[in-house]
Design a protein around this motif. Sequence first.
Motif, PDB file in Angstrom:
ATOM      1  N   ARG A  36       0.837  -1.208   0.000  1.00 39.47           N
ATOM      2  CA  ARG A  36       0.000   0.000   0.000  1.00 39.47           C
ATOM      3  C   ARG A  36       0.872   1.259   0.000  1.00 39.47           C
ATOM      4  O   ARG A  36       0.564   2.233  -0.667  1.00 39.47           O
ATOM      5  CB  ARG A  36      -0.923  -0.033   1.224  1.00 39.47           C
ATOM      6  N   GLY A  37       1.978   1.208   0.739  1.00 40.48           N
ATOM      7  CA  GLY A  37       2.897   2.352   0.775  1.00 40.48           C
ATOM      8  C   GLY A  37       3.480   2.664  -0.597  1.00 40.48           C
ATOM      9  O   GLY A  37       3.598   3.837  -0.982  1.00 40.48           O
ATOM     10  N   THR A  38       3.834   1.629  -1.347  1.00 36.53           N
ATOM     11  CA  THR A  38       4.367   1.819  -2.694  1.00 36.53           C
ATOM     12  C   THR A  38       3.306   2.436  -3.600  1.00 36.53           C
ATOM     13  O   THR A  38       3.588   3.353  -4.376  1.00 36.53           O
ATOM     14  CB  THR A  38       4.845   0.475  -3.288  1.00 36.53           C
ATOM     15  N   ILE A  39       2.082   1.933  -3.490  1.00 37.44           N
ATOM     16  CA  ILE A  39       0.984   2.456  -4.306  1.00 37.44           C
ATOM     17  C   ILE A  39       0.747   3.929  -3.980  1.00 37.44           C
ATOM     18  O   ILE A  39       0.638   4.766  -4.880  1.00 37.44           O
ATOM     19  CB  ILE A  39      -0.295   1.633  -4.089  1.00 37.44           C
ATOM     20  N   GLU A  40       0.682   4.262  -2.681  1.00 33.79           N
ATOM     21  CA  GLU A  40       0.459   5.665  -2.281  1.00 33.79           C
ATOM     22  C   GLU A  40       1.568   6.558  -2.814  1.00 33.79           C
ATOM     23  O   GLU A  40       1.304   7.648  -3.328  1.00 33.79           O
ATOM     24  CB  GLU A  40       0.364   5.779  -0.757  1.00 33.79           C
ATOM     25  N   SER A  41       2.797   6.099  -2.719  1.00 34.57           N
ATOM     26  CA  SER A  41       3.937   6.878  -3.196  1.00 34.57           C
ATOM     27  C   SER A  41       3.832   7.127  -4.705  1.00 34.57           C
ATOM     28  O   SER A  41       4.038   8.245  -5.177  1.00 34.57           O
ATOM     29  CB  SER A  41       5.232   6.142  -2.860  1.00 34.57           C
ATOM     30  N   GLU A  42       3.501   6.075  -5.453  1.00 27.00           N
ATOM     31  CA  GLU A  42       3.351   6.216  -6.912  1.00 27.00           C
ATOM     32  C   GLU A  42       2.243   7.206  -7.257  1.00 27.00           C
ATOM     33  O   GLU A  42       2.404   8.041  -8.143  1.00 27.00           O
ATOM     34  CB  GLU A  42       3.038   4.859  -7.541  1.00 27.00           C
ATOM     35  N   LEU A  43       1.112   7.110  -6.564  1.00 26.98           N
ATOM     36  CA  LEU A  43      -0.006   8.011  -6.837  1.00 26.98           C
ATOM     37  C   LEU A  43       0.323   9.451  -6.436  1.00 26.98           C
ATOM     38  O   LEU A  43      -0.020  10.392  -7.157  1.00 26.98           O
ATOM     39  CB  LEU A  43      -1.270   7.543  -6.119  1.00 26.98           C
ATOM     40  N   GLU A  44       0.993   9.632  -5.304  1.00 32.39           N
ATOM     41  CA  GLU A  44       1.367  10.976  -4.860  1.00 32.39           C
ATOM     42  C   GLU A  44       2.346  11.631  -5.829  1.00 32.39           C
ATOM     43  O   GLU A  44       2.346  12.850  -5.994  1.00 32.39           O
ATOM     44  CB  GLU A  44       1.931  10.929  -3.440  1.00 32.39           C
ATOM     45  N   ASN A  45       3.164  10.816  -6.499  1.00 38.19           N
ATOM     46  CA  ASN A  45       4.115  11.348  -7.491  1.00 38.19           C
ATOM     47  C   ASN A  45       3.404  12.083  -8.619  1.00 38.19           C
ATOM     48  O   ASN A  45       3.971  12.996  -9.217  1.00 38.19           O
ATOM     49  CB  ASN A  45       4.979  10.234  -8.083  1.00 38.19           C
ATOM     50  N   ILE A  46       2.171  11.696  -8.917  1.00 38.27           N
ATOM     51  CA  ILE A  46       1.409  12.357  -9.972  1.00 38.27           C
ATOM     52  C   ILE A  46       1.281  13.853  -9.681  1.00 38.27           C
ATOM     53  O   ILE A  46       1.291  14.680 -10.584  1.00 38.27           O
ATOM     54  CB  ILE A  46       0.002  11.725 -10.111  1.00 38.27           C
ATOM     55  N   PHE A  47       1.212  14.197  -8.393  1.00 31.82           N
ATOM     56  CA  PHE A  47       0.968  15.584  -8.000  1.00 31.82           C
ATOM     57  C   PHE A  47       2.251  16.364  -7.714  1.00 31.82           C
ATOM     58  O   PHE A  47       2.199  17.531  -7.367  1.00 31.82           O
ATOM     59  CB  PHE A  47       0.047  15.619  -6.772  1.00 31.82           C
ATOM     60  N   GLN A  48       3.411  15.735  -7.865  1.00 35.32           N
ATOM     61  CA  GLN A  48       4.691  16.403  -7.624  1.00 35.32           C
ATOM     62  C   GLN A  48       5.186  17.070  -8.904  1.00 35.32           C
ATOM     63  O   GLN A  48       5.169  16.465  -9.962  1.00 35.32           O
ATOM     64  CB  GLN A  48       5.740  15.395  -7.142  1.00 35.32           C
ATOM     65  N   LYS A  49       5.647  18.292  -8.799  1.00 36.06           N
ATOM     66  CA  LYS A  49       6.119  19.038  -9.982  1.00 36.06           C
ATOM     67  C   LYS A  49       7.243  18.310 -10.720  1.00 36.06           C
ATOM     68  O   LYS A  49       7.284  18.322 -11.937  1.00 36.06           O
ATOM     69  CB  LYS A  49       6.573  20.435  -9.576  1.00 36.06           C
ATOM     70  N   GLN A  50       8.146  17.642  -9.987  1.00 31.93           N
ATOM     71  CA  GLN A  50       9.254  16.972 -10.669  1.00 31.93           C
ATOM     72  C   GLN A  50       8.763  15.823 -11.545  1.00 31.93           C
ATOM     73  O   GLN A  50       9.433  15.433 -12.487  1.00 31.93           O
ATOM     74  CB  GLN A  50      10.334  16.492  -9.696  1.00 31.93           C
ATOM     75  N   SER A  51       7.563  15.306 -11.298  1.00 35.16           N
ATOM     76  CA  SER A  51       7.002  14.250 -12.138  1.00 35.16           C
ATOM     77  C   SER A  51       6.759  14.739 -13.549  1.00 35.16           C
ATOM     78  O   SER A  51       6.819  13.977 -14.503  1.00 35.16           O
ATOM     79  CB  SER A  51       5.684  13.736 -11.555  1.00 35.16           C
ATOM     80  N   TYR A  52       6.493  16.025 -13.695  1.00 38.17           N
ATOM     81  CA  TYR A  52       6.211  16.564 -15.018  1.00 38.17           C
ATOM     82  C   TYR A  52       7.445  16.508 -15.913  1.00 38.17           C
ATOM     83  O   TYR A  52       7.333  16.634 -17.122  1.00 38.17           O
ATOM     84  CB  TYR A  52       5.672  17.994 -14.913  1.00 38.17           C
ATOM     85  N   ASN A  53       8.614  16.329 -15.323  1.00 38.21           N
ATOM     86  CA  ASN A  53       9.834  16.206 -16.115  1.00 38.21           C
ATOM     87  C   ASN A  53       9.959  14.846 -16.782  1.00 38.21           C
ATOM     88  O   ASN A  53      10.623  14.718 -17.792  1.00 38.21           O
ATOM     89  CB  ASN A  53      11.072  16.462 -15.253  1.00 38.21           C
ATOM     90  N   ILE A  54       9.350  13.810 -16.182  1.00 36.93           N
ATOM     91  CA  ILE A  54       9.476  12.466 -16.762  1.00 36.93           C
ATOM     92  C   ILE A  54       8.231  12.024 -17.526  1.00 36.93           C
ATOM     93  O   ILE A  54       8.323  11.239 -18.440  1.00 36.93           O
ATOM     94  CB  ILE A  54       9.846  11.410 -15.702  1.00 36.93           C
ATOM     95  N   TYR A  55       7.064  12.545 -17.156  1.00 38.98           N
ATOM     96  CA  TYR A  55       5.832  12.142 -17.831  1.00 38.98           C
ATOM     97  C   TYR A  55       5.483  13.098 -18.962  1.00 38.98           C
ATOM     98  O   TYR A  55       5.597  14.299 -18.822  1.00 38.98           O
ATOM     99  CB  TYR A  55       4.646  12.130 -16.853  1.00 38.98           C
ATOM    100  N   ARG A  56       5.043  12.539 -20.072  1.00 44.21           N
ATOM    101  CA  ARG A  56       4.465  13.351 -21.138  1.00 44.21           C
ATOM    102  C   ARG A  56       3.051  13.723 -20.723  1.00 44.21           C
ATOM    103  O   ARG A  56       2.597  14.828 -20.923  1.00 44.21           O
ATOM    104  CB  ARG A  56       4.460  12.562 -22.443  1.00 44.21           C
ATOM    105  N   PHE A  57       2.343  12.749 -20.129  1.00 43.49           N
ATOM    106  CA  PHE A  57       1.028  13.012 -19.552  1.00 43.49           C
ATOM    107  C   PHE A  57       0.678  11.910 -18.561  1.00 43.49           C
ATOM    108  O   PHE A  57       1.225  10.808 -18.626  1.00 43.49           O
ATOM    109  CB  PHE A  57      -0.065  13.116 -20.635  1.00 43.49           C
ATOM    110  N   VAL A  58      -0.196  12.231 -17.620  1.00 41.71           N
ATOM    111  CA  VAL A  58      -0.805  11.259 -16.707  1.00 41.71           C
ATOM    112  C   VAL A  58      -2.281  11.617 -16.637  1.00 41.71           C
ATOM    113  O   VAL A  58      -2.635  12.722 -16.235  1.00 41.71           O
ATOM    114  CB  VAL A  58      -0.199  11.318 -15.278  1.00 41.71           C
TER     115      VAL A  58
END
Length: 146
Positions: A36-58
């Motif tokens: 569950r901790g891994t899942i929460e971390s992955e989902l929270e990454n969607i809302f982190q600004k640095q995620s926009y550097n690796i994702y084209r879109f989510v």
Amino acid sequence: MMSKTAVKAKIRRLESRDVKTVSGIIEDPFHGWVTRGTIESELENIFQKQSYNIYRFVDAFVMDVGGEIIGYGGIWSLRYDPDTFAMMDWLSIKKEYRDRGLGSNFMKFLFKKAKKRKLKHIIVETDNANKRAVKFYKKHGFRKLC
């Protein structure tokens, strides 16, 4: 146990306040393979600004019945992925709401989002031991690559 009657569900964008609830829904089908901790971390990454550097879109969404979150699903693509390619993310419906067509409705919704983005290929990853998921994905046109 809830009866298998039809329910009216809405689909909306995932919000940061949904992460804990959604992680519980996702964790169930994975039977401890993903914590569950891994899942929460992955989902929270969607809302982190640095995620926009690796994702084209989510594009991440929840399914809601009367204010209760009963499902999660999404598609995403990394910056280095081909323009026509995306991954499907953890399509999950709460156990008591399964076998009512909600997962299929969610899948159709995600396909429409993919079409708007001009995607031609969606890859979904699941364990071969998860026979229910394999059957569901095959029903919706996915084929086994390996």
